[in-house]
Enzyme design. Structure first.
Site, PDB file in Angstrom:
ATOM      1  N   GLN A   1      36.271  36.292  43.873  1.00 36.81           N
ATOM      2  CA  GLN A   1      36.118  36.413  45.277  1.00 36.81           C
ATOM      3  C   GLN A   1      36.186  37.933  45.741  1.00 36.81           C
ATOM      4  OE1 GLN A   1      40.364  36.566  46.960  1.00 36.81           O
ATOM      5  NE2 GLN A   1      39.496  36.234  49.122  1.00 36.81           N
TER       6      GLN A   1
ATOM      7  N   TYR B   1      51.281  36.510  35.478  1.00 37.72           N
ATOM      8  CA  TYR B   1      50.239  37.364  36.105  1.00 37.72           C
ATOM      9  C   TYR B   1      50.778  38.844  36.484  1.00 37.72           C
ATOM     10  CZ  TYR B   1      47.299  38.752  39.811  1.00 37.72           C
ATOM     11  OH  TYR B   1      46.280  39.578  40.808  1.00 37.72           O
TER      12      TYR B   1
ATOM     13  N   LYS C   1      49.876  42.530  34.807  1.00 39.43           N
ATOM     14  CA  LYS C   1      49.420  43.577  35.803  1.00 39.43           C
ATOM     15  C   LYS C   1      50.320  44.822  35.554  1.00 39.43           C
ATOM     16  CE  LYS C   1      45.844  41.829  38.020  1.00 39.43           C
ATOM     17  NZ  LYS C   1      44.588  42.455  37.583  1.00 39.43           N
TER      18      LYS C   1
ATOM     19  N   GLY D   1      33.708  40.000  36.020  1.00 35.67           N
ATOM     20  CA  GLY D   1      34.403  39.176  36.707  1.00 35.67           C
ATOM     21  C   GLY D   1      33.828  39.301  38.261  1.00 35.67           C
TER      22      GLY D   1
ATOM     23  N   ASN E   1      31.902  36.764  28.218  1.00 34.74           N
ATOM     24  CA  ASN E   1      33.743  36.551  28.051  1.00 34.74           C
ATOM     25  C   ASN E   1      34.210  37.800  27.683  1.00 34.74           C
ATOM     26  OD1 ASN E   1      36.294  35.749  27.261  1.00 34.74           O
ATOM     27  ND2 ASN E   1      35.540  33.918  26.320  1.00 34.74           N
ATOM     28  N   ILE E   2      35.227  38.431  28.524  1.00 34.21           N
ATOM     29  CA  ILE E   2      35.681  39.786  28.519  1.00 34.21           C
ATOM     30  C   ILE E   2      36.685  39.887  27.159  1.00 34.21           C
ATOM     31  CG2 ILE E   2      37.937  39.329  29.538  1.00 34.21           C
ATOM     32  CD1 ILE E   2      37.582  42.168  31.139  1.00 34.21           C
TER      33      ILE E   2
HETATM   34  P1  NAD Z   1      38.655  35.615  41.148  1.00 31.24           P
HETATM   35  O1  NAD Z   1      39.805  34.835  40.322  1.00 31.24           O
HETATM   36  O2  NAD Z   1      38.168  35.217  42.321  1.00 31.24           O
HETATM   37  O3  NAD Z   1      37.766  36.255  40.203  1.00 31.24           O
HETATM   38  C1  NAD Z   1      38.014  36.557  38.742  1.00 31.24           C
HETATM   39  C2  NAD Z   1      36.654  36.342  38.138  1.00 31.24           C
HETATM   40  O4  NAD Z   1      36.835  36.526  36.444  1.00 31.24           O
HETATM   41  C3  NAD Z   1      36.147  34.659  38.110  1.00 31.24           C
HETATM   42  O5  NAD Z   1      34.779  34.883  38.444  1.00 31.24           O
HETATM   43  C4  NAD Z   1      36.217  34.176  36.764  1.00 31.24           C
HETATM   44  O6  NAD Z   1      35.043  33.341  36.313  1.00 31.24           O
HETATM   45  C5  NAD Z   1      36.095  35.614  36.088  1.00 31.24           C
HETATM   46  N1  NAD Z   1      36.727  35.492  34.535  1.00 31.24           N
HETATM   47  C6  NAD Z   1      37.981  34.805  34.136  1.00 31.24           C
HETATM   48  N2  NAD Z   1      38.193  34.555  32.754  1.00 31.24           N
HETATM   49  C7  NAD Z   1      36.805  35.669  32.322  1.00 31.24           C
HETATM   50  C8  NAD Z   1      36.772  35.968  31.236  1.00 31.24           C
HETATM   51  N3  NAD Z   1      37.275  35.574  29.983  1.00 31.24           N
HETATM   52  N4  NAD Z   1      35.471  36.766  30.969  1.00 31.24           N
HETATM   53  C9  NAD Z   1      34.749  37.307  32.116  1.00 31.24           C
HETATM   54  N5  NAD Z   1      35.131  36.795  33.230  1.00 31.24           N
HETATM   55  C10 NAD Z   1      36.066  36.104  33.320  1.00 31.24           C
HETATM   56  O7  NAD Z   1      39.539  37.035  41.335  1.00 31.24           O
HETATM   57  P2  NAD Z   1      39.539  38.012  42.343  1.00 31.24           P
HETATM   58  O8  NAD Z   1      40.311  37.525  43.602  1.00 31.24           O
HETATM   59  O9  NAD Z   1      38.317  38.306  42.732  1.00 31.24           O
HETATM   60  O10 NAD Z   1      40.230  39.222  41.654  1.00 31.24           O
HETATM   61  C11 NAD Z   1      39.617  40.382  41.153  1.00 31.24           C
HETATM   62  C12 NAD Z   1      40.730  41.026  40.780  1.00 31.24           C
HETATM   63  O11 NAD Z   1      41.720  41.615  41.760  1.00 31.24           O
HETATM   64  C13 NAD Z   1      41.730  40.861  39.658  1.00 31.24           C
HETATM   65  O12 NAD Z   1      42.164  41.701  38.704  1.00 31.24           O
HETATM   66  C14 NAD Z   1      42.809  40.275  40.676  1.00 31.24           C
HETATM   67  O13 NAD Z   1      44.161  40.263  39.647  1.00 31.24           O
HETATM   68  C15 NAD Z   1      42.898  41.482  41.355  1.00 31.24           C
HETATM   69  N6  NAD Z   1      43.646  40.959  42.882  1.00 31.24           N
HETATM   70  C16 NAD Z   1      43.185  40.012  43.562  1.00 31.24           C
HETATM   71  C17 NAD Z   1      43.685  39.828  44.700  1.00 31.24           C
HETATM   72  C18 NAD Z   1      43.300  39.059  45.723  1.00 31.24           C
HETATM   73  O14 NAD Z   1      43.679  38.375  46.690  1.00 31.24           O
HETATM   74  N7  NAD Z   1      42.113  38.281  45.456  1.00 31.24           N
HETATM   75  C19 NAD Z   1      45.033  40.273  45.118  1.00 31.24           C
HETATM   76  C20 NAD Z   1      45.635  41.435  44.175  1.00 31.24           C
HETATM   77  C21 NAD Z   1      44.820  41.625  43.089  1.00 31.24           C
HETATM   78  C1  AKB Z   2      47.481  36.171  43.994  1.00 33.06           C
HETATM   79  O1  AKB Z   2      47.959  35.626  44.853  1.00 33.06           O
HETATM   80  O2  AKB Z   2      47.700  35.849  42.894  1.00 33.06           O
HETATM   81  C2  AKB Z   2      46.509  37.493  44.084  1.00 33.06           C
HETATM   82  C3  AKB Z   2      47.209  38.540  44.390  1.00 33.06           C
HETATM   83  C4  AKB Z   2      48.212  38.852  45.198  1.00 33.06           C
HETATM   84  O3  AKB Z   2      47.552  39.279  43.389  1.00 33.06           O
HETATM   85  N1  AKB Z   2      45.982  37.053  45.611  1.00 33.06           N
END
Ligand code: NAD
Ligand code: AKB
Length: 325
Positions: free
Chosen positions: A15, A146, A150, A11, A56-57
């Site tokens: 972001q 979601y 989690k 992944g 693909n995970i």
């Molecule tokens: P994101 O959506 O920006 O990135 C997720 C990545 O996973 C993407 O690049 C996507 O292409 C990839 N992906 C999707 N399906 C896939 C698959 N089948 N195989 C391989 N890759 C795949 O998410 P992020 O914001 O970078 O979040 C990273 C982690 O942090 C996640 O677990 C998310 O739940 C957690 N998180 C993020 C936030 C936030 O605000 N960004 C907040 C809380 C938790």
């Molecule tokens: C979302 O809004 O889904 C994420 C999170 C807080 O997990 N940024």
């Protein structure tokens, strides 16, 4: 510090992953951080500064092949479908966030990896959870797919620690704000979009109302929390996959005022959609004392320092004609 040598970040095109890979390459060496994602059009930096694999995970066999091929001894699992997209595609969210995650845990168990880091989220909480200073130990009854994935992920993390002695760690990130890679379909994405739209268009239409208050964190703090937890002494951790981590908490009205202070002509209007109900089911702030006590968590940025940094970084990108990935 754990004696980890080669880490696979799945992944990595997202972001957080796209920035964490750069930070980890700085710590462990470019050649020792392998990035992977489903999509191939990731931020160029991932391929320019080290190895990249398309993965693909949910494909357990290819995951195991990549781990063996690169002699990986730890995995950071950032592949996920976030809250807003997850409500439009609940089965996809389940498949990636649960079936993908269990593939990671199984490969880590079978190949005796040294560590798995997998993030959780404030989305584990729901409308029956206390919303202010949400405790570490509290009611976990989320109303989004979601959030359900989690909570399941946190329980699975604890299960693998207890049953197999696997080193699994995770944090409940709040909304993460950054300017390098655009967020991937979450409810907290408005807190990023507001800065870009303020500078590029002078106005922003927000999909939650002005009183919506959520916990948030600036990317440098998010990266620090992640690497600090990865490097913490495992034997000192009482929690594993579910650390609350806080940094700041503000309403959209307060965020808009911080933007207006720096972009005086900025205007905002509100058109709440289905994401309002998701935001209303999450905490406004979290109690992160367990993270502070067990591995020394301390954030650095607040709304003002983050806003100064975000706005100057986005302006620089526009000047250099190099907008975010
Ligand atoms: P994101 O959506 O920006 O990135 C997720 C990545 O996973 C993407 O690049 C996507 O292409 C990839 N992906 C999707 N399906 C896939 C698959 N089948 N195989 C391989 N890759 C795949 O998410 P992020 O914001 O970078 O979040 C990273 C982690 O942090 C996640 O677990 C998310 O739940 C957690 N998180 C993020 C936030 C936030 O605000 N960004 C907040 C809380 C938790
Ligand atoms: C979302 O809004 O889904 C994420 C999170 C807080 O997990 N940024």
């Amino acid at each position: 510090m754990t004696d980890i040598k080669r880490i696979l970040v799945i992944g990595a095109g997202g972001q957080i992953g796209s920035e964490l890979v750069v930070k980890l390459r700085g710590i462990y060496g470019n050649e020792n951080i392998v990035s992977a994602d489903l999509k191939d059009d990731v931020c160029p930096v991932l391929k320019e500064t080290g190895l990249y694999e398309q993965l693909n995970i949910t494909d357990a066999q290819r995951l195991a092949e990549i781990v063996k091929k690169h002699k990986i001894d730890a995995i950071v699992n950032f592949a996920a479908i976030l809250s807003a997209v997850g409500e439009c595609h609940p089965m996809r969210a389940w498949d990636v966030n649960i079936n993908g995650f269990i593939n990671v845990m199984e490969v880590a168990r079978e190949l005796k990896l040294k560590q798995v880091l997998t993030p959780s989220s404030i989305a584990v909480f729901g409308p029956s959870t206390p919303r202010e200073n949400t405790p570490q130990e509290t009611i976990l009854r989320p109303t989004t797919m979601y959030g359900i994935t989690k909570v399941s992920g946190e329980l699975l993390a604890d299960y693998y620690v207890k049953k197999y002695g696997l080193d699994v760690r995770g944090l409940r990130y709040p909304g993460i704000i950054s300017h390098e890679t655009m967020p991937g379909g979450g409810t907290t994405d408005y807190a990023v979009a507001i800065y870009f739209d303020a500078i590029q268009k002078g106005k922003y239409t927000c999909f939650v109302n002005e009183d919506t208050r959520l916990p948030m964190m600036y990317m440098p703090d998010c990266l620090k929390a992640t690497t600090d937890l990865m490097q913490a002494d495992f034997s000192k951790l009482k929690h594993h996959g579910d650390f609350n981590v806080g940094a700041m908490s503000f309403s959209v009205k307060e965020l808009a005022a911080a933007v207006q202070k720096r972009v005086p002509d900025f205007e905002i209007e509100y058109k709440p959609d289905y994401r309002q109900a998701i935001a209303d089911s999450w905490p406004m702030s979290v109690d992160d004392s367990a993270a502070r006590q067990e591995w020394g968590w301390k954030p650095q940025y607040n709304l003002d320092t983050m806003s100064d940094d975000m706005i100057s970084a986005i302006k620089k990108k526009i000047e250099n004609n190099k907008l975010s990935c």
